[in-house]
Motif scaffolding. Structure first.
Motif, mmCIF file in Angstrom:
data_model
loop_
_atom_site.group_PDB
_atom_site.id
_atom_site.type_symbol
_atom_site.label_atom_id
_atom_site.label_comp_id
_atom_site.label_asym_id
_atom_site.label_seq_id
_atom_site.Cartn_x
_atom_site.Cartn_y
_atom_site.Cartn_z
ATOM 1 N N THR A 26 0.835 -1.197 0.000
ATOM 2 C CA THR A 26 0.000 0.000 0.000
ATOM 3 C C THR A 26 0.869 1.245 0.000
ATOM 4 O O THR A 26 1.984 1.238 0.524
ATOM 5 C CB THR A 26 -0.935 0.046 1.236
ATOM 6 O OG1 THR A 26 -0.160 -0.173 2.418
ATOM 7 C CG2 THR A 26 -2.025 -0.994 1.148
ATOM 8 N N TYR A 27 0.358 2.298 -0.603
ATOM 9 C CA TYR A 27 0.988 3.626 -0.641
ATOM 10 C C TYR A 27 -0.106 4.638 -0.334
ATOM 11 O O TYR A 27 -1.294 4.295 -0.377
ATOM 12 C CB TYR A 27 1.618 3.870 -2.021
ATOM 13 C CG TYR A 27 2.880 3.062 -2.220
ATOM 14 C CD1 TYR A 27 4.124 3.618 -1.921
ATOM 15 C CD2 TYR A 27 2.836 1.748 -2.655
ATOM 16 C CE1 TYR A 27 5.283 2.885 -2.067
ATOM 17 C CE2 TYR A 27 3.991 0.998 -2.793
ATOM 18 C CZ TYR A 27 5.215 1.578 -2.499
ATOM 19 O OH TYR A 27 6.367 0.844 -2.624
ATOM 20 N N PRO A 28 0.246 5.885 -0.026
ATOM 21 C CA PRO A 28 -0.790 6.861 0.361
ATOM 22 C C PRO A 28 -1.948 6.974 -0.629
ATOM 23 O O PRO A 28 -3.087 7.147 -0.217
ATOM 24 C CB PRO A 28 -0.018 8.177 0.455
ATOM 25 C CG PRO A 28 1.367 7.778 0.776
ATOM 26 C CD PRO A 28 1.576 6.479 0.044
ATOM 27 N N ASP A 29 -1.663 6.846 -1.918
ATOM 28 C CA ASP A 29 -2.722 6.941 -2.923
ATOM 29 C C ASP A 29 -3.222 5.568 -3.392
ATOM 30 O O ASP A 29 -3.937 5.471 -4.375
ATOM 31 C CB ASP A 29 -2.256 7.788 -4.119
ATOM 32 C CG ASP A 29 -0.974 7.291 -4.751
ATOM 33 O OD1 ASP A 29 -0.309 6.415 -4.164
ATOM 34 O OD2 ASP A 29 -0.613 7.792 -5.826
ATOM 35 N N ARG A 30 -2.852 4.520 -2.678
ATOM 36 C CA ARG A 30 -3.272 3.159 -3.032
ATOM 37 C C ARG A 30 -3.635 2.378 -1.773
ATOM 38 O O ARG A 30 -3.102 1.307 -1.512
ATOM 39 C CB ARG A 30 -2.147 2.424 -3.775
ATOM 40 C CG ARG A 30 -1.727 3.057 -5.089
ATOM 41 C CD ARG A 30 -2.826 2.922 -6.120
ATOM 42 N NE ARG A 30 -2.438 3.421 -7.408
ATOM 43 C CZ ARG A 30 -2.625 4.666 -7.832
ATOM 44 N NH1 ARG A 30 -3.165 5.550 -7.045
ATOM 45 N NH2 ARG A 30 -2.264 5.028 -9.037
ATOM 46 N N MET A 31 -4.569 2.910 -0.968
ATOM 47 C CA MET A 31 -4.955 2.256 0.275
ATOM 48 C C MET A 31 -6.430 1.854 0.309
ATOM 49 O O MET A 31 -6.847 1.129 1.204
ATOM 50 C CB MET A 31 -4.661 3.184 1.470
ATOM 51 C CG MET A 31 -3.192 3.429 1.666
ATOM 52 S SD MET A 31 -2.689 4.598 2.957
ATOM 53 C CE MET A 31 -4.007 4.730 4.080
#
Length: 162
Positions: A26-31
Motif C-alpha cells: 500500500t501507498y498513500p494513494d493506493r490504500m
C-alpha cells in the motif's frame, strides 16, 4: 522526496515478517482496497516489475516483526530464530522489508541485475509519496500525495529485539 524515514540494514536475510496493518503493498494513494488485519509473509518478496523499482511499502501499520535464523558469525551454528519488532508509538507506522536498498533497485535496469539477496533492509517511514499512475502518460502524483518540504515531519516508533 519519495520517502522520509529511518533505514536499518540487517546483515542476513529474514526468513519472514509478520505485521498488523493494511493488507498487501500500500501507498498513500493506493490504500482504498486494503483491509486491516494480521498478515504473515514468507521471505522477502520483491515485485517482479520489468524495470526494478520501489515496492513493498505497507501503510498504516500497528507493528511488524522481522524474523531471521542466521548470523554472520561462522562459529555460531545455532539456527534459533531471532526477531526484531517495530511498533507504533503515537501513530501507525509505514514500513518496507526487502533484500535491497532503494539505490540498488533504482540502479538496476533488469531484475537479473539485482545482487543476490543476502541481507534485510527495513525502512520505517514517517512520510511516503504516492505512486501516481493515474494515466499511462507519466502524470505526476497528485499534490496531496507529495511530501511537503514546508512543514516539519515528526514520527516515532518502538523497537523490541527478541
Amino acid at each position: 522526496l519519495p520517502v522520509l524515514g529511518w533505514r536499518m540494514i540487517m546483515p542476513t536475510p529474514a526468513t519472514s515478517f509478520d505485521y498488523e496493518g493494511l493488507s498487501g503493498e500500500t501507498y498513500p494513494d493506493r490504500m482504498m482496497g486494503a483491509m486491516h488485519g494480521t498478515f504473515a509473509v514468507k521471505g522477502l518478496p520483491v515485485a517482479k516489475y520489468l524495470v526494478p523499482q520501489e515496492n513493498g511499502m505497507h501503510m498504516a501499520t500497528d507493528w511488524v516483526e522481522i524474523t531471521r535464523d542466521t548470523t554472520q558469525n561462522n562459529a555460531d551454528h545455532d539456527r534459533t530464530p531471532v526477531s526484531l519488532k517495530v511498533a507504533k508509538d503515537d501513530q501507525p507506522i509505514n514500513f518496507s522489508c526487502l533484500p535491497y536498498t532503494a539505490e540498488e533497485l533504482e540502479n538496476a535496469t533488469h531484475i537479473e541485475e539485482l545482487p543476490l539477496a543476502r541481507r534485510t533492509v527495513l525502512v520505517v517511514a514517517g512520510a511516503v509519496r504516492g505512486v501516481g499512475g493515474i494515466d499511462s502518460w507519466g502524470a505526476d502524483v497528485e499534490k496531496k500525495y507529495h511530501i511537503s518540504a514546508d512543514k516539519d515531519i515528526e514520527f516515532s516508533f518502538v523497537l523490541n529485539a527478541k
